[in-house]
Design a protein around this motif. Structure first.
Motif, PDB file in Angstrom:
ATOM      1  N   SER A  73      23.244 -23.521  -0.210  1.00  0.00           N
ATOM      2  CA  SER A  73      24.380 -23.215   0.651  1.00  0.00           C
ATOM      3  C   SER A  73      25.511 -22.549  -0.140  1.00  0.00           C
ATOM      4  O   SER A  73      26.200 -21.652   0.373  1.00  0.00           O
ATOM      5  CB  SER A  73      24.853 -24.511   1.325  1.00  0.00           C
ATOM      6  N   ASP A  74      25.693 -22.961  -1.390  1.00  0.00           N
ATOM      7  CA  ASP A  74      26.705 -22.312  -2.232  1.00  0.00           C
ATOM      8  C   ASP A  74      26.329 -20.855  -2.515  1.00  0.00           C
ATOM      9  O   ASP A  74      27.188 -19.972  -2.516  1.00  0.00           O
ATOM     10  CB  ASP A  74      26.889 -23.075  -3.549  1.00  0.00           C
ATOM     11  N   ALA A  77      27.047 -18.810   0.552  1.00  0.00           N
ATOM     12  CA  ALA A  77      28.477 -18.550   0.735  1.00  0.00           C
ATOM     13  C   ALA A  77      28.985 -17.435  -0.168  1.00  0.00           C
ATOM     14  O   ALA A  77      30.057 -16.892   0.065  1.00  0.00           O
ATOM     15  CB  ALA A  77      29.273 -19.821   0.474  1.00  0.00           C
ATOM     16  N   PRO A 193      20.441 -24.353   4.824  1.00  0.00           N
ATOM     17  CA  PRO A 193      21.376 -23.426   4.179  1.00  0.00           C
ATOM     18  C   PRO A 193      21.289 -22.057   4.849  1.00  0.00           C
ATOM     19  O   PRO A 193      20.196 -21.612   5.204  1.00  0.00           O
ATOM     20  CB  PRO A 193      20.880 -23.379   2.733  1.00  0.00           C
ATOM     21  N   ARG A 194      22.436 -21.403   5.025  1.00  0.00           N
ATOM     22  CA  ARG A 194      22.482 -20.138   5.780  1.00  0.00           C
ATOM     23  C   ARG A 194      22.315 -18.938   4.859  1.00  0.00           C
ATOM     24  O   ARG A 194      23.125 -18.003   4.852  1.00  0.00           O
ATOM     25  CB  ARG A 194      23.794 -20.056   6.563  1.00  0.00           C
ATOM     26  N   GLY A 198      24.191 -15.249   4.826  1.00  0.00           N
ATOM     27  CA  GLY A 198      25.077 -14.884   3.712  1.00  0.00           C
ATOM     28  C   GLY A 198      24.711 -13.504   3.160  1.00  0.00           C
ATOM     29  O   GLY A 198      25.580 -12.670   2.898  1.00  0.00           O
ATOM     30  N   ASP A 210      31.226 -22.032   2.139  1.00  0.00           N
ATOM     31  CA  ASP A 210      30.372 -22.896   2.958  1.00  0.00           C
ATOM     32  C   ASP A 210      31.147 -24.179   3.262  1.00  0.00           C
ATOM     33  O   ASP A 210      31.998 -24.610   2.486  1.00  0.00           O
ATOM     34  CB  ASP A 210      29.008 -23.188   2.302  1.00  0.00           C
ATOM     35  N   SER A 212      31.409 -27.748   3.407  1.00  0.00           N
ATOM     36  CA  SER A 212      30.815 -29.002   2.961  1.00  0.00           C
ATOM     37  C   SER A 212      31.784 -30.165   3.140  1.00  0.00           C
ATOM     38  O   SER A 212      31.371 -31.287   3.392  1.00  0.00           O
ATOM     39  CB  SER A 212      30.384 -28.903   1.499  1.00  0.00           C
ATOM     40  N   TYR A 262      27.519 -27.613   6.224  1.00  0.00           N
ATOM     41  CA  TYR A 262      26.779 -26.546   5.525  1.00  0.00           C
ATOM     42  C   TYR A 262      26.594 -25.303   6.384  1.00  0.00           C
ATOM     43  O   TYR A 262      25.585 -24.626   6.323  1.00  0.00           O
ATOM     44  CB  TYR A 262      25.465 -27.074   4.920  1.00  0.00           C
ATOM     45  N   GLU A 263      27.635 -25.016   7.180  1.00  0.00           N
ATOM     46  CA  GLU A 263      27.710 -23.721   7.853  1.00  0.00           C
ATOM     47  C   GLU A 263      28.566 -22.798   6.987  1.00  0.00           C
ATOM     48  O   GLU A 263      29.191 -23.241   6.020  1.00  0.00           O
ATOM     49  CB  GLU A 263      28.351 -23.884   9.245  1.00  0.00           C
ATOM     50  N   LEU A 264      28.578 -21.513   7.337  1.00  0.00           N
ATOM     51  CA  LEU A 264      29.438 -20.562   6.640  1.00  0.00           C
ATOM     52  C   LEU A 264      30.687 -20.308   7.462  1.00  0.00           C
ATOM     53  O   LEU A 264      30.611 -20.120   8.689  1.00  0.00           O
ATOM     54  CB  LEU A 264      28.715 -19.224   6.413  1.00  0.00           C
TER      55      LEU A 264
END
Ligand code: ADP
Ligand code: MG
Length: 321
Positions: A73-74, A77, A193-194, A198, A210, A212, A262-264
């Motif tokens: 996820s990081d 982002a 995770p997106r 991203g 992201d 969190s 854990y969305e953007l």
């Protein structure tokens, strides 16, 4: 009982199959990465500690998934493509009943994103999982927190608040029926995770983060780093399917400050509206415009009509859950 080396060999050593960036994986003093020319490495670590970040009795398969998901996820982002990760593990005992499903959850998600396990460290101690992830992004193309511009639309992917709802169920803050809790818990235990989104936002979004720790806090990082403020329409927040059934104040509270979503959250010029939607469609994810970046510092909340919400605009402490 397995020795440390047998344990690493059995559960955490694989021949790199997926990507050409890995010149050398597990087994030497260092792994070797060869990033694509013209790219920068994006690097991030996340540590998960038993009882602080996860329940002691959590399903190890889900835990394996989650500890890589939060690192992916990081990368998402930043608009970075996953390459590889390292795994530093502190284990109280060598329990194969735990290790086998943990490794499956972890490596299953790794395979999905072609992100290779290239090394780590293993030691005896309180259960702690620390992953460092490596991704790549074309020089200068990363989606940073400091790039927001006045007048930008603020967007959020997917939906918010269901993970916090599940936590409320577990903590007996709310009484949830079994089916609701099960559905909400999916979001808490198995975040998606997106990453594709991203990547699709590169060249479109001015800034991204992201979510969190909750939307307000995380959007706050974009505002601070960009030296700008924002106005959010609380009634426009995309609320998770389970949270949708809860009262409005709770919907606002959990969507604004719940955490573990854990969305953007990202910003883009209003002229890029259609490109944002096309990127979301390409990544097969919903996207919602929730507000605007302003030159006036701080964060203001309105309802759908644009009227200020009753709370003091600069004080969100009661949203912190
Ligand atoms: P060193 O003593 O040189 O640090 P180690 O004995 O700790 O090496 O580890 C041997 C190899 O196994 C290294 O390549 C290391 O990266 C890898 N490794 C150790 N623990 C893990 C783990 N949990 N997951 C993946 N690889 C690991
Ligand atoms: Mg070592």
């Amino acid at each position: 009982m397995l020795s440390e080396f047998d344990l690493i060999a059995k559960y955490f050593t694989r021949t790199p199959r997926h990507n050409g960036a890995i010149a050398l994986g597990v087994g030497d003093d260092c792994a070797l990465l060869t990033p694509t020319p013209g790219t920068q490495l994006a690097i991030s670590s996340d540590m998960l500690v038993e009882a602080r970040h996860f329940f002691s009795d959590v399903d190890p398969r889900k835990l394996g998934h989650k500890c890589l998901a939060v690192n992916l996820s990081d990368l998402a982002a930043m608009g970075a493509k996953p390459i590889a990760f390292t795994l530093a593990l502190s284990l109280p005992t060598v329990n194969e009943q735990w290790l086998a499903p943990f490794a499956e959850g972890l490596l299953g998600l790794a395979d999905q994103y072609q992100c290779e396990l290239i090394g780590g460290d293993t030691t005896q101690g309180p259960l702690t999982i620390c992953i460092t992830i490596f991704g790549e992004v074309p020089n200068g193309a990363a989606l940073r927190r400091d790039g927001a511009q006045a007048g930008d639309d603020i967007w959020v992917s997917g939906s918010l608040g269901d993970a916090r709802l599940a936590l409320a169920g577990y903590r007996d803050e709310l009484t949830l029926d079994h089916a609701t809790l099960e559905h909400a818990a999916q979001r808490l235990h198995s975040p998606s995770p997106r990453v594709e989104f991203g990547l699709a936002l590169r060249g479109i979004a001015h800034s991204a983060i992201d979510i969190s720790d909750g939307l307000i806090g995380d959007l706050g990082h974009i505002l601070t780093r960009s030296n700008l403020g924002a106005t959010l329409n609380a009634d426009a927040l995309p609320v998770g399917a389970m949270l949708q059934q809860q009262p409005r104040t709770l919907r606002h509270q959990y969507a604004l400050a719940g955490g573990d979503d854990y969305e953007l959250c990202f910003t883009a010029a209003p002229t890029r509206h259609h490109e944002v939607q096309a990127a979301a469609q390409q990544a097969n994810i919903a996207v919602t415009r929730i507000g605007t970046i302003d030159t006036m510092l701080g964060l203001r909340l309105t309802d759908a009509s644009g009227a200020a919400l009753e709370s003091h605009p600069l004080s969100f402490d009661h949203f912190r859950t």
